[in-house]
Design a protein around this motif. Structure first.
Motif, PDB file in Angstrom:
ATOM      1  N   ASP A  63       0.787  -1.031  -0.128  1.00  0.00           N
ATOM      2  CA  ASP A  63       0.158  -0.032  -0.021  1.00  0.00           C
ATOM      3  C   ASP A  63       0.933   1.275   0.006  1.00  0.00           C
ATOM      4  N   ILE A  64       1.912   1.283   0.817  1.00  0.00           N
ATOM      5  CA  ILE A  64       2.788   2.431   0.771  1.00  0.00           C
ATOM      6  C   ILE A  64       3.453   2.776  -0.642  1.00  0.00           C
ATOM      7  N   ILE A  65       3.784   1.538  -1.247  1.00  0.00           N
ATOM      8  CA  ILE A  65       4.548   1.539  -2.565  1.00  0.00           C
ATOM      9  C   ILE A  65       3.624   2.156  -3.584  1.00  0.00           C
ATOM     10  N   SER A  66       2.354   1.644  -3.503  1.00  0.00           N
ATOM     11  CA  SER A  66       1.283   2.053  -4.557  1.00  0.00           C
ATOM     12  C   SER A  66       0.937   3.417  -4.378  1.00  0.00           C
ATOM     13  N   ASP A  67       0.804   3.900  -3.023  1.00  0.00           N
ATOM     14  CA  ASP A  67       0.752   5.388  -2.900  1.00  0.00           C
ATOM     15  C   ASP A  67       1.994   6.534  -3.219  1.00  0.00           C
ATOM     16  N   TRP A  68       3.389   5.886  -3.123  1.00  0.00           N
ATOM     17  CA  TRP A  68       4.227   6.493  -3.433  1.00  0.00           C
ATOM     18  C   TRP A  68       4.338   6.426  -5.151  1.00  0.00           C
ATOM     19  N   LEU A  75       4.223  13.995 -10.949  1.00  0.00           N
ATOM     20  CA  LEU A  75       5.521  14.698 -10.936  1.00  0.00           C
ATOM     21  C   LEU A  75       6.082  14.345 -12.313  1.00  0.00           C
ATOM     22  N   LYS A  76       7.029  15.293 -12.620  1.00  0.00           N
ATOM     23  CA  LYS A  76       8.131  15.073 -14.011  1.00  0.00           C
ATOM     24  C   LYS A  76       9.084  13.912 -13.539  1.00  0.00           C
ATOM     25  N   LYS A  77       9.178  13.325 -14.918  1.00  0.00           N
ATOM     26  CA  LYS A  77       9.865  11.992 -14.569  1.00  0.00           C
ATOM     27  C   LYS A  77      11.415  12.208 -13.839  1.00  0.00           C
ATOM     28  N   ARG A  78      12.053  13.156 -14.008  1.00  0.00           N
ATOM     29  CA  ARG A  78      13.259  13.390 -13.226  1.00  0.00           C
ATOM     30  C   ARG A  78      13.150  13.654 -11.757  1.00  0.00           C
ATOM     31  N   LYS A  84      15.728   2.696  -5.977  1.00  0.00           N
ATOM     32  CA  LYS A  84      16.676   2.707  -4.787  1.00  0.00           C
ATOM     33  C   LYS A  84      16.310   3.720  -3.549  1.00  0.00           C
ATOM     34  N   GLN A  85      15.428   4.741  -4.102  1.00  0.00           N
ATOM     35  CA  GLN A  85      15.294   5.660  -3.055  1.00  0.00           C
ATOM     36  C   GLN A  85      14.272   5.217  -2.490  1.00  0.00           C
ATOM     37  N   MET A  86      13.174   4.442  -2.993  1.00  0.00           N
ATOM     38  CA  MET A  86      12.035   3.776  -2.567  1.00  0.00           C
ATOM     39  C   MET A  86      12.342   2.772  -1.423  1.00  0.00           C
ATOM     40  N   PHE A  87      13.371   1.933  -1.887  1.00  0.00           N
ATOM     41  CA  PHE A  87      13.952   1.015  -0.967  1.00  0.00           C
ATOM     42  C   PHE A  87      14.515   1.673   0.231  1.00  0.00           C
TER      43      PHE A  87
END
Length: 124
Positions: A63-68, A75-78, A84-87
């Protein structure tokens, strides 16, 4: 390749009605080898069921990752989070949760001990 309904029909004609391969071939208008293969094959092909990784959903990480991902899609792609940031963010959240959980367990234990001592009258 025949549809499952055709394979079931061939099996029914062969096993229940007792028809020969040649009669099945003539009735359905298929190749003799196809009729023999489908009539004499013991097992039907099994459908493959994709199994999801349960850990992501039982621990609420999914759920957390889906929200992210939903937030990042705006947002813009960049500017989006990388894997890695999500991890790293998820690891930080899990570490905080485990630390808070450990502290809460310790405090609950201390409160229970204090209440027992208060009931016994050892604490003034």
């Amino acid at each position: 390749m025949l549809a499952m309904s055709d394979i079931n029909c061939i099996k029914h004609l062969r096993n229940k009605k007792g028809r020969s391969i040649t009669k099945i071939k003539e009735t359905l208008g298929i190749n003799w080898r196809t009729a023999k293969k489908d009539a004499d094959e013991d097992q039907l092909p099994e459908s493959k069921i994709k199994q999801s990784n349960e850990m992501m959903y039982s621990k609420k990480w999914g759920d957390i990752i889906s929200d992210w991902l939903f937030e990042d899609s705006k947002l813009k792609k960049r500017l989006r989070r990388t894997k890695k940031q999500m991890f790293n963010e998820l690891r930080g959240l899990v570490l905080k949760v485990t630390i808070v959980h450990s502290v809460n367990l310790y405090l609950i234990g201390r409160i229970v001990i204090m209440k027992k001592k208060l009931i016994k009258g050892t604490i003034v």
